[in-house]
Design an enzyme around this catalytic site. Structure first.
Site, PDB file in Angstrom:
ATOM      1  N   ARG A 163      61.039   5.842 -22.036  1.00 59.56           N
ATOM      2  CA  ARG A 163      60.950   7.039 -21.192  1.00 59.56           C
ATOM      3  C   ARG A 163      61.474   8.196 -22.035  1.00 59.56           C
ATOM      4  NH1 ARG A 163      62.766   8.076 -15.011  1.00 59.56           N
ATOM      5  NH2 ARG A 163      60.757   7.026 -14.803  1.00 59.56           N
ATOM      6  N   HIS A 217      52.823   9.290 -16.251  1.00 55.74           N
ATOM      7  CA  HIS A 217      53.727   8.277 -15.684  1.00 55.74           C
ATOM      8  C   HIS A 217      52.866   7.109 -15.172  1.00 55.74           C
ATOM      9  CE1 HIS A 217      57.163   6.407 -14.127  1.00 55.74           C
ATOM     10  NE2 HIS A 217      57.473   7.185 -13.115  1.00 55.74           N
ATOM     11  N   GLN A 220      54.048   4.218 -12.609  1.00 53.04           N
ATOM     12  CA  GLN A 220      54.156   4.592 -11.199  1.00 53.04           C
ATOM     13  C   GLN A 220      52.815   4.428 -10.485  1.00 53.04           C
ATOM     14  OE1 GLN A 220      57.078   5.698  -9.476  1.00 53.04           O
ATOM     15  NE2 GLN A 220      55.721   5.235  -7.766  1.00 53.04           N
ATOM     16  N   CYS A 280      56.649   9.432  -5.653  1.00 57.42           N
ATOM     17  CA  CYS A 280      57.228   8.492  -6.623  1.00 57.42           C
ATOM     18  C   CYS A 280      58.743   8.394  -6.523  1.00 57.42           C
ATOM     19  CB  CYS A 280      56.801   8.873  -8.042  1.00 57.42           C
ATOM     20  SG  CYS A 280      57.407  10.485  -8.576  1.00 57.42           S
ATOM     21  N   ASP A 294      55.060  15.336  -5.430  1.00 55.96           N
ATOM     22  CA  ASP A 294      56.156  15.045  -6.365  1.00 55.96           C
ATOM     23  C   ASP A 294      57.046  16.286  -6.420  1.00 55.96           C
ATOM     24  OD1 ASP A 294      57.731  13.891  -8.359  1.00 55.96           O
ATOM     25  OD2 ASP A 294      56.270  14.185  -9.972  1.00 55.96           O
ATOM     26  N   ARG A 333      57.148  -1.041  -7.794  1.00 56.07           N
ATOM     27  CA  ARG A 333      57.339  -0.844  -9.233  1.00 56.07           C
ATOM     28  C   ARG A 333      57.642  -2.201  -9.882  1.00 56.07           C
ATOM     29  NH1 ARG A 333      58.814   4.069 -11.241  1.00 56.07           N
ATOM     30  NH2 ARG A 333      58.471   3.002 -13.222  1.00 56.07           N
TER      31      ARG A 333
HETATM   32  N1  NVA Z   1      57.555  14.367 -12.253  1.00 52.19           N
HETATM   33  C1  NVA Z   1      58.841  13.720 -12.169  1.00 52.19           C
HETATM   34  C2  NVA Z   1      58.685  12.254 -11.905  1.00 52.19           C
HETATM   35  C3  NVA Z   1      59.978  11.500 -11.776  1.00 52.19           C
HETATM   36  C4  NVA Z   1      59.796  10.022 -11.592  1.00 52.19           C
HETATM   37  C5  NVA Z   1      59.611  13.964 -13.452  1.00 52.19           C
HETATM   38  O1  NVA Z   1      59.017  13.880 -14.532  1.00 52.19           O
HETATM   39  O2  NVA Z   1      60.808  14.257 -13.375  1.00 52.19           O
HETATM   40  N1   CP Z   2      59.738   7.060  -9.773  1.00 53.63           N
HETATM   41  C1   CP Z   2      60.546   6.857 -10.827  1.00 53.63           C
HETATM   42  O1   CP Z   2      60.082   6.707 -11.959  1.00 53.63           O
HETATM   43  O2   CP Z   2      61.877   6.806 -10.527  1.00 53.63           O
HETATM   44  P1   CP Z   2      63.089   6.803 -11.551  1.00 53.63           P
HETATM   45  O3   CP Z   2      63.116   8.153 -12.222  1.00 53.63           O
HETATM   46  O4   CP Z   2      64.292   6.549 -10.706  1.00 53.63           O
HETATM   47  O5   CP Z   2      62.878   5.715 -12.570  1.00 53.63           O
END
Ligand code: NVA
Ligand code: CP
Length: 301
Positions: free
Chosen positions: A103, A130, A133, A258, A218, A286
């Site tokens: 990540r 992502h 997800q 998500c 989101d 997930r």
């Molecule tokens: N769009 C959000 C998703 C978090 C799971 C981010 O990138 O922070």
């Molecule tokens: N939806 C998601 O990826 O959650 P986290 O940021 O908690 O991993």
């Protein structure tokens, strides 16, 4: 060639369908307490340059249920965080572990890592995509409503990493994605045009969600955009998924997010905590969908 999962398009349609069906089987095995230690002594390295609750816990639990092990790596205590080149880190880690999850911020970083890795690399979120997800979201839709093929899905809000993965999912799973974003926050034009007829765009959230089978949103400011929060609140204030918006969707429409969510911003408490919301199943899924993904990638070696 090592098989990676950097975007959903690393799967073909058959693989994607099979993965969802396999996730349903794996979920049943957990519910029925059927042991499935298919990957004893296999190790997953998890590199996190951003925070996480769901992703970390689901991947780590997945490896435990498979009889393997997961190693959490943060930039604070690895040499990657002190500037060791990505190429070198990829070569070293992939000589020791069986699969790697990352990540991070720039999507190019994960592409470079994958280029130098001997083992499969999974995108656990970049600024662009992502995909993990989306596997959970599709699984959740299928469990609640059956096939997603031909359905109308509304994406309300930021044209962000989740939105881009929804666009790819529309191509892979053959649904129609209707996106509504405020000016200046549209999804990437290239990703959208590559999806052709699967995707349409409007600046009107009502129009996008009209008669939708599923409404998704989101956060307005993603990780790394915290300092834009105030500015974004102004631009996005007409893009809240609330009961009024859900009323325009199909009566049996589902709501997904998500998570983490900001009640009172992108979604009202009434919707996310209401009867159309399936966000807790979505979060649990997930685990099950990523187990199907880990299995596919580990068996591809
Ligand atoms: N769009 C959000 C998703 C978090 C799971 C981010 O990138 O922070
Ligand atoms: N939806 C998601 O990826 O959650 P986290 O940021 O908690 O991993």
């Amino acid at each position: 060639m090592t098989k990676h999962f950097l975007t959903l398009l690393d799967l073909d349609k058959d693989e994607a369908e099979t993965l969802i069906q396999r996730a349903i089987e794996l979920k049943k095995m957990v519910q029925e307490d059927t042991p499935h230690e298919l990957f004893k002594n296999k190790t997953l390295a998890m590199i996190f340059d951003k925070s996480s609750t769901r992703t970390r816990v689901s991947f780590e639990t997945a490896m435990v249920q498979f009889g393997g092990h997961a190693i959490f790596l943060s930039p604070r205590d690895t040499q990657l965080g002190r500037g060791e080149p990505i190429e070198d880190s990829a070569r070293v880690l992939s000589r020791m572990v069986d699969i790697i999850m990352i990540r991070t911020f720039e999507h190019e970083k994960i592409e470079k890592f994958a280029e130098y890795s001997q083992v499969p690399v999974i995108n656990a979120l970049t600024d662009m995509y992502h995909p993990c997800q989306l596997l959970a979201d599709i699984l959740t839709y299928v469990e609640h409503r059956g096939s997603i093929k031909g359905k109308k899905i509304a994406w309300i809000g930021d044209g962000n990493n989740m939105c881009h993965s929804y666009i790819n999912a529309a191509r892979l799973f053959d649904f129609k994605l209707h996106i509504a974003s405020p000016a200046g926050y549209e999804p990437d034009q290239q990703i959208m045009s590559a999806a052709g007829d699967c995707v349409s765009f409007t600046s009107d959230p009502k129009q996008a969600s009209e008669q939708a089978d599923l409404v998704v949103t989101d956060v307005w400011a993603s990780m790394g955009q915290e300092e834009e929060q105030r500015k974004r609140e102004k631009s996005f204030h007409n893009f809240q998924v609330n009961q009024a918006l859900m009323t325009g969707a199909k009566p049996d429409a589902l709501f997904m997010h998500c998570l983490p969510a900001h009640r009172g911003e992108e979604v009202s408490a009434e919707v996310i905590d209401g009867p159309q919301s399936v966000v807790w199943d979505e979060a649990e899924n997930r685990l099950h969908s990523q187990k199907a993904l880990l299995e596919l990638l580990l068996n591809s070696r």
